[in-house]
Design a protein around this motif. Structure first.
Motif, mmCIF file in Angstrom:
data_model
loop_
_atom_site.group_PDB
_atom_site.id
_atom_site.type_symbol
_atom_site.label_atom_id
_atom_site.label_comp_id
_atom_site.label_asym_id
_atom_site.label_seq_id
_atom_site.Cartn_x
_atom_site.Cartn_y
_atom_site.Cartn_z
ATOM 1 N N ASP A 130 -2.267 8.250 -6.306
ATOM 2 C CA ASP A 130 -2.593 9.669 -6.099
ATOM 3 C C ASP A 130 -2.127 10.493 -7.300
ATOM 4 O O ASP A 130 -2.802 11.426 -7.750
ATOM 5 C CB ASP A 130 -1.929 10.186 -4.818
ATOM 6 C CG ASP A 130 -2.525 9.532 -3.577
ATOM 7 O OD1 ASP A 130 -3.635 8.963 -3.679
ATOM 8 O OD2 ASP A 130 -1.879 9.572 -2.511
ATOM 9 N N GLN A 175 0.178 3.581 -3.182
ATOM 10 C CA GLN A 175 -0.746 4.699 -2.969
ATOM 11 C C GLN A 175 -0.240 6.022 -3.558
ATOM 12 O O GLN A 175 -1.004 6.725 -4.239
ATOM 13 C CB GLN A 175 -1.081 4.849 -1.476
ATOM 14 C CG GLN A 175 -2.317 5.722 -1.214
ATOM 15 C CD GLN A 175 -3.549 5.229 -1.967
ATOM 16 O OE1 GLN A 175 -3.932 4.073 -1.844
ATOM 17 N NE2 GLN A 175 -4.148 6.099 -2.784
ATOM 18 N N LYS A 194 0.845 -1.206 0.000
ATOM 19 C CA LYS A 194 0.000 0.000 0.000
ATOM 20 C C LYS A 194 0.878 1.253 0.000
ATOM 21 O O LYS A 194 0.572 2.225 -0.684
ATOM 22 C CB LYS A 194 -0.915 -0.009 1.227
ATOM 23 C CG LYS A 194 -2.081 -0.962 1.099
ATOM 24 C CD LYS A 194 -2.948 -0.887 2.335
ATOM 25 C CE LYS A 194 -4.043 -1.940 2.286
ATOM 26 N NZ LYS A 194 -4.681 -2.131 3.585
#
Lengths: 333, 438
Positions: free
Chosen positions: B63, B59, B55
């Motif tokens: 984004d 992530q 993650k």
């Protein structure tokens, strides 16, 4: 006990108590409909949910067992071609590998169930009888006995899997390193010993349930029976044989049936211990069917095996219930 | 009633998923749309040491994608043990993610379900064209002659990782290049509780990877050219026997490895209990296990003789992760954009550096980070001596059936039972008979 009191309608009111003559017929009928219909109305949501959650999928599963359902049709199973009885024929052809493996798995499961249920019942009953008399620390021991039953199955079985490891497991450490009972560290999670490992875990987590049920059953046996038997000179063994076990018969009938069904279908224990490919010696039927369906992606064959298992369990349960109810009937006569 | 429910466990479990699809309003056969253009769901496979690490890696990139396109990506990292079943359930219910990772060896099996978007020329053009990708990686994206079912994302290859200190202590000057040398080296090292080679005897996929490569070296493919199982050919039997014999006859693998399935052999390597492992992209794992980079070395996996190459000199399968799009996605355009983003040169460098893998995108491979001591060997292997596992619809069943046969043979070897050509052939014959016949 019989009574001549007029039946009460919903809310305890006596139906038609003050009805005038002309309206009495229809009102009485409405009342009867309400009286008879209400329980069914209340049962309806449960019935619908039962149909939706259990019966409909079961029927779909049975339909699938007549289909040639592999990855090519899994996206829309209704498009899978019909297989007729092919899946069943393949499952029961014990001279061919699929049938032979299923038969082997069935026999392993029978042996496992027989031993596990027998040991669970025996240990549970023995423990419950020992715990019957009050003594200091009885409450604590009872609570301790129930720990395996209270633990989450997954966590408990993973812990066992660690303990059974060949190189670093506690079981080999105790049996081999400390007690010197084996020539070399044994394998418990692969090979023939895997059956013993599976049995140990199954009994460890199953006997507290038997203990709980038998303990509850023992509460219903009047103490006076034991006191009278003791006065007549009966020893402990005789008391257990002549009073405890016969009095526990109704409890045991249910207990053994429930343990049998749970053990025969146990999926969690072998899956967590061995993963999706169990060793041959511990290839329980639930894992075998899972593998046939979800690992080799032959869902039609897996469904056929499930239906065969369903028929077998229905047969065993039916015969068991028939025999036990016949015993009860003849006991009444 | 209880007995009925209990007995029907298999049928009911499967049916529940299907019934849920009927109730859920989703369509497993839908053709996809762009009804939900601002959102995507992404199932990432667990690549790092943990789901949390994945993650953290992914992530910031998601984004970045949202900032560029306005499309929010909902991420779920799925552990390997659950991934195939989750994909299968999503396929039956039609309630899956828009974009997902798949093990590249499953490509043909999942392609057969018809649930994945085919990567035809038009779709490939939307992500920069087919030519951007390394040919060996494209070989594991579906059945030959059909449009690929997925796009390569991370590439990996097997190599021989060795413990420099243990080699020096045993008086071995360098890593073995051939199997004979490996056994000879192994015998020098295997004493005093130390073992030469680690294995994962109960890990079905790993077993398949190892015996497939040995099969190539013995001239066997495990499938005929028309896709039928061929597990009992002389070459296949010899390959499986050679692998299990490393424990049974050569005694260079510890018997305890027969029950390993959770990467325990890497733990043994890091602790100095075993001197070598045949593994794919293990450097990041060694680091998390406390090993320093200079404590281990990397060499090409052994071959029968000479240097690695093609055919009998093949020394790795083409390992890796592909990226696929569910055909019934509500945001097909967004999903394609996301695949374009994840396979862009810049993202390929970032992601493959993070995971210690090799980019399957040619332009990204030129980054010096992929030419270090470890990655250089993997890159060279992928380019010159790796072969794709058979791209047939029954590949997933092959992994289970033959992987289980090897697991059972390892159990025999560990228990001291003889492993003979006959016993190997019998296990493989049983595995072949369990394969679907239609």
């Amino acid at each position: 006990m019989t009574t001549t009191t007029a039946p009460a309608g919903p809310g305890g009111r006596t139906v038609g108590k003050s009805s005038p003559g002309a309206a009495r017929g229809p009102r009485r009928r409405t009342g009867r409909i309400r009286r008879i219909g209400l329980p069914y109305l209340l049962l309806l949501p449960a019935l619908l949910l039962e149909l939706l959650v259990h019966l409909v999928p079961m029927v779909i599963g049975i339909v699938m067992s007549f289909k040639e359902l592999t990855q090519f049709h899994i996206r829309d199973w209704t498009t899978a071609p019909w297989a007729g009885l092919d899946n069943y024929a393949m499952s029961v052809d014990f001279n061919a590998p699929v049938g032979e493996a299923l038969l082997h798995s069935f026999l392993v499961t029978c042996a496992f169930t027989l031993l596990s249920v027998g040991l669970c019942w025996f240990i549970g009953t023995a423990a419950a009888i020992c715990m019957q008399d009050t003594f200091r620390g009885r409450g604590l021991l009872r609570a301790l006995f129930l720990v395996p039953y209270a633990l989450p199955v997954y966590a408990a079985v993973i812990t066992w899997a660690f303990m059974f490891q060949h190189d670093n497991g506690l079981v080999n450490h105790v049996l081999h390193d400390q007690l010197g009972l084996t020539d070399k560290p044994s394998f418990w999670l692969i090979g023939d010993n895997s059956f013993i490992a599976l049995l140990v875990v199954s009994v460890w987590k199953g006997w507290p349930f038997a203990f709980l049920i038998v303990m509850a059953g023992l509460q219903n046996i009047p103490r006076e029976l034991y006191e009278a038997a003791a006065l007549d000179g009966a020893g402990v063994i005789q008391q257990i044989r002549r009073i405890t076990l016969p009095s526990l018969r109704p409890v045991n009938q249910v207990l053994v049936l429930v343990l049998f069904l749970w053990t025969f279908n146990d999926f969690n224990t072998p899956f967590v211990l061995f993963g999706k490919a169990a060793p041959e010696a511990a290839d329980l039927i639930s894992i075998h069917i899972y593998q046939s369906s979800f690992v080799t992606w032959n869902f039609g064959a897996g469904s056929a095996m499930s239906v065969l298992l369903l028929l077998f369990l229905l047969l065993v349960t039916g015969v068991y219930l028939f025999l036990t109810s016949r015993e009860r009937r003849s006991a009444r006569v | 009633m209880r007995s009925i429910r209990a007995a029907a466990v298999g049928a009911v479990t499967m049916s529940l998923a299907l019934a849920a699809s009927a109730c859920g309003g989703g369509s497993s056969t839908g053709g996809g749309s762009n009804d939900s253009p601002r959102e995507l769901t992404y199932w990432a496979s667990n690549q790092g040491a943990s789901v949390e690490i994945d993650k953290k890696v992914l992530q910031p990139e998601l984004d970045k994608f949202e900032k560029e396109t306005g499309i929010k990506v909902k991420l779920e990292v799925v552990p390997w043990s659950d991934l195939l079943n989750r994909i299968l359930t999503a396929t039956t219910s039609g309630q899956g993610p828009d974009v997902l990772n798949i093990g590249n060896t499953w490509s043909a099996s999942l392609q057969a379900t018809g649930a994945l978007l085919p990567w035809d020329a038009k779709n490939f053009d939307r992500i920069g064209g087919r030519d951007r990708f390394v040919e060996s990686a494209l070989g594991s994206t579906g059945v030959q002659g059909q449009d690929p079912a997925a796009v390569p994302l991370y590439s990996m290859a097997y190599a021989l990782y060795y413990n420099k200190k243990m080699f020096a202590e045993a008086g071995v000057s360098g890593p073995p290049a051939t199997w004979d040398e490996l056994v000879e080296t192994g015998r020098k090292i295997s004493e005093d509780g130390k073992w030469a080679l680690g294995a994962e005897g109960s890990n079905l996929s790993n077993n398949i990877h190892q015996v497939f490569v040995l099969g190539k070296q013995h001239g066997a493919d495990f499938f005929t050219p028309d896709g039928k199982p061929d597990f009992t050919s002389d070459g296949a039997v010899a390959a499986v026997k050679q692998y299990v014999d490393l424990m049974a006859k050569d005694k260079v693998i510890a018997p305890g490895n027969a029950e390993y399935a959770q990467n325990q052999s890497l733990g043994d390597f890091a602790k100095g209990k075993t001197a070598m492992v045949l593994w794919q992209t293990a450097s990041a794992t060694f680091k998390t296990m406390g090993m320093k980079d200079d404590e281990w070395g990397v060499a090409p996996a052994p071959v029968p003789s000479g240097a690695p190459g093609t055919g009998a000199q093949t020394n790795s399968m083409v390992a890796g992760i592909n990226m696929a799009v569910f055909k019934n996605s509500d945001n097909v355009d967004g999903a394609t954009k996301f695949v374009e983003f994840m396979t862009s040169d810049a993202e390929q460098k970032i992601l493959n550096k993070a995971y210690g893998s090799i980019p399957p995108v040619k332009a990204a491979q030129s980054d010096p980070a992929f030419n270090g001591p470890a990655t250089g060997v993997l890159r060279e292997t992928l380019a010159t001596s790796a072969a794709a596992l058979p791209q047939v619809p029954d590949e997933s069943q092959f992994e289970t059936a033959v992987g289980t046969a090897v697991k059972e043979l390892f159990a025999d070897a560990a228990a001291g039972r003889p492993v003979t050509t006959e016993s190997v052939k019998a296990k493989l014959a049983k595995a072949q008979q369990q394969m679907p016949t239609k």
